[in-house]
Design a protein around this motif. Structure first.
Motif: not given
Length: 173
Positions: A3, A56, A163
């Motif tokens: 992630s 992000r 993930q």
């Protein structure tokens, strides 16, 4: 694939050891600081800037630098995301991706600088970056960014950082 949050944490964790190793290699503490800052710049200059939605890193710029700069950052990287498919070697491979993003910043940023100078002063002014690009500290910063990119590549490739799949169950199947 890991992630974005895990990428940020891992990059922040390697910044200090990378800087200390660079400093102890005989290059000096300023080179070590440049290497650490290069690693930390990997949080913002992530290989995932080739994604067409907010990443992000773009979220962090938006959150900590304000809406205007966050929107400008997203707009600056939008053509890059449109030109290069996600996980393409030009964006995700450690050396090639790092140099690709640096060249994008240089040429796209230079074009914006030239256009702004043209509108403000009536003539274009190119950025005098020759001395800055030849600086040993700039090179150590690029090496730090390359280290962060290599870590990002490994985290995406190795299975224990992947993930879990978040599949939504629909119906009875």
């Amino acid at each position: 694939m890991a992630s974005g949050e895990n990428h940020v944490k891992a990059t922040a964790l390697i910044a200090l050891p990378a800087g200390v190793l660079a400093a102890l290699s005989g290059a000096g503490w300023l080179a070590g600081a440049a290497c650490s800052l290069g690693c930390l710049s990997g949080i913002i200059l992530s290989p995932d800037l080739d994604v067409e939605h907010r990443t992000r890193s773009e979220y962090l710029v938006y959150r900590y630098m304000g809406r205007f700069l966050g929107a400008a950052w997203f707009a600056f990287w939008w053509p890059y995301a449109r030109l290069i498919p996600h996980r393409h070697p030009l964006s995700h491979w450690p050396v090639m991706g790092t140099l690709g993003r640096i060249l994008y910043i240089y040429f796209a940023g230079g074009a914006l600088w030239f256009a702004a100078a043209w509108m403000i002063r009536g003539r274009g002014v190119w950025m005098p970056l020759g001395d800055w690009l030849e600086s040993i500290y700039f090179i150590w910063g690029i090496l730090g960014l390359g280290l962060a990119d290599a870590l990002h590549f490994l985290m995406d490739a190795l299975p224990f950082w992947r993930q879990r799949s978040r599949r939504v169950r629909r119906g009875w199947y």
